[in-house]
Design a protein around this motif. Structure first.
Motif, PDB file in Angstrom:
ATOM      1  N   LEU A  88      -2.130  -1.990  -8.767  1.00 13.50           N
ATOM      2  CA  LEU A  88      -1.153  -1.833  -7.684  1.00 13.50           C
ATOM      3  C   LEU A  88      -1.308  -2.986  -6.692  1.00 13.50           C
ATOM      4  O   LEU A  88      -1.738  -2.822  -5.574  1.00 13.50           O
ATOM      5  CB  LEU A  88      -1.380  -0.491  -6.992  1.00 13.50           C
ATOM      6  CG  LEU A  88      -0.848   0.725  -7.760  1.00 13.50           C
ATOM      7  CD1 LEU A  88      -1.465   0.847  -9.130  1.00 13.50           C
ATOM      8  CD2 LEU A  88      -1.072   1.989  -6.989  1.00 13.50           C
ATOM      9  N   LYS A  91       0.378  -2.565  -3.244  1.00 11.13           N
ATOM     10  CA  LYS A  91       0.170  -1.337  -2.472  1.00 11.13           C
ATOM     11  C   LYS A  91      -0.066  -1.649  -0.997  1.00 11.13           C
ATOM     12  O   LYS A  91       0.198  -0.837  -0.129  1.00 11.13           O
ATOM     13  CB  LYS A  91      -0.999  -0.570  -3.032  1.00 11.13           C
ATOM     14  CG  LYS A  91      -2.318  -1.185  -2.665  1.00 11.13           C
ATOM     15  CD  LYS A  91      -3.427  -0.209  -2.990  1.00 11.13           C
ATOM     16  CE  LYS A  91      -4.615  -0.398  -2.073  1.00 11.13           C
ATOM     17  NZ  LYS A  91      -5.493   0.754  -2.148  1.00 11.13           N
ATOM     18  N   HIS A  92      -0.507  -2.828  -0.727  1.00 10.26           N
ATOM     19  CA  HIS A  92      -0.787  -3.209   0.665  1.00 10.26           C
ATOM     20  C   HIS A  92       0.505  -3.402   1.445  1.00 10.26           C
ATOM     21  O   HIS A  92       0.496  -3.499   2.648  1.00 10.26           O
ATOM     22  CB  HIS A  92      -1.604  -4.495   0.695  1.00 10.26           C
ATOM     23  CG  HIS A  92      -3.026  -4.238   0.346  1.00 10.26           C
ATOM     24  ND1 HIS A  92      -3.920  -3.677   1.237  1.00 10.26           N
ATOM     25  CD2 HIS A  92      -3.700  -4.412  -0.803  1.00 10.26           C
ATOM     26  CE1 HIS A  92      -5.096  -3.562   0.642  1.00 10.26           C
ATOM     27  NE2 HIS A  92      -4.986  -3.992  -0.596  1.00 10.26           N
ATOM     28  N   GLY A  98      -1.617   3.669   0.828  1.00  8.68           N
ATOM     29  CA  GLY A  98      -1.932   4.697  -0.180  1.00  8.68           C
ATOM     30  C   GLY A  98      -0.696   5.417  -0.691  1.00  8.68           C
ATOM     31  O   GLY A  98      -0.754   6.150  -1.667  1.00  8.68           O
ATOM     32  N   GLN A 101       0.206   4.791  -4.477  1.00  8.25           N
ATOM     33  CA  GLN A 101      -0.535   5.580  -5.458  1.00  8.25           C
ATOM     34  C   GLN A 101      -0.074   7.035  -5.428  1.00  8.25           C
ATOM     35  O   GLN A 101       0.071   7.682  -6.452  1.00  8.25           O
ATOM     36  CB  GLN A 101      -2.019   5.497  -5.129  1.00  8.25           C
ATOM     37  CG  GLN A 101      -2.846   6.336  -6.084  1.00  8.25           C
ATOM     38  CD  GLN A 101      -4.341   6.135  -5.860  1.00  8.25           C
ATOM     39  OE1 GLN A 101      -4.736   5.103  -5.355  1.00  8.25           O
ATOM     40  NE2 GLN A 101      -5.132   7.103  -6.226  1.00  8.25           N
ATOM     41  N   ASP A 114      -7.034   1.778  -8.020  1.00  7.48           N
ATOM     42  CA  ASP A 114      -5.825   0.988  -7.738  1.00  7.48           C
ATOM     43  C   ASP A 114      -5.201   0.439  -9.013  1.00  7.48           C
ATOM     44  O   ASP A 114      -4.519  -0.571  -8.987  1.00  7.48           O
ATOM     45  CB  ASP A 114      -6.171  -0.175  -6.797  1.00  7.48           C
ATOM     46  CG  ASP A 114      -6.609   0.341  -5.436  1.00  7.48           C
ATOM     47  OD1 ASP A 114      -6.223   1.458  -5.096  1.00  7.48           O
ATOM     48  OD2 ASP A 114      -7.344  -0.362  -4.756  1.00  7.48           O
ATOM     49  N   THR A 115      -5.471   1.102 -10.119  1.00  3.98           N
ATOM     50  CA  THR A 115      -4.898   0.649 -11.381  1.00  3.98           C
ATOM     51  C   THR A 115      -4.275   1.827 -12.127  1.00  3.98           C
ATOM     52  O   THR A 115      -4.838   2.920 -12.130  1.00  3.98           O
ATOM     53  CB  THR A 115      -5.993   0.011 -12.252  1.00  3.98           C
ATOM     54  OG1 THR A 115      -6.659  -0.997 -11.476  1.00  3.98           O
ATOM     55  CG2 THR A 115      -5.405  -0.619 -13.483  1.00  3.98           C
TER      56      THR A 115
END
Length: 129
Positions: A88, A91-92, A98, A101, A114-115
């Motif tokens: 991801l 994602k930031h 979060g 996710q 994070d994957t």
DNA sequence: ACCATGACTAGAA
DNA sequence: CTTCTAGCCATGG
């Protein structure tokens, strides 16, 4: 087939807004369209979308286009787009980070470290659509 | 017009 | 195996 001396590929000229929210760009709109076609519970990679647009080398532009995915309509499931590693990477750019996710897990996609788990299995190719 | 940045990818060391 | 470099294209300053 004779291809007219088109200097550039102009598949569509739809209006879209750049990440800065200034003007319009077809490139972003193309990315949004493909991203919206991602089935629920599936994920794809930036390169796959870029390849569908013509240049898989332009994967950076795809990710960048996603920058504006949060202010276009209909909403673009940017959380279903990850890098070719299944990580991801973006994602930031979510708020909160979060949420990406969380959105994936809500669709039945397991995320660990994070994957995306079984990324290859959940991978959806826009060209296969 | 030029330079710098960017949610990437593939290849080489 | 890991780590780094180069290429890619579009947008902004």
């Amino acid at each position: 087939m004779t291809r007219p001396p088109n200097k550039k590929n102009s598949p569509r000229r739809l209006s879209a807004v750049t990440p800065s929210g200034k003007k319009e760009s077809s490139f972003f709109e193309q990315v949004y369209e493909v991203a919206r076609q991602i089935p629920r519970g599936r994920v794809t990679s930036y390169g796959a979308i870029a390849a569908c647009l013509g240049s898989r080398l332009s994967a950076r532009m795809v990710g960048w286009a996603m920058n504006g995915a949060g202010h276009v309509s209909p909403a673009v499931p940017a959380h279903r787009v990850v890098n070719r590693n299944g990580m991801l990477s973006g994602k930031h750019h979510f708020s909160p980070p979060g949420s990406m996710q969380q959105l994936l897990e809500a669709e039945g996609i397991a995320v660990q470290d994070d994957t995306v788990v079984d990324f290859e299995r959940l991978f959806w190719d826009p060209a296969t659509a």
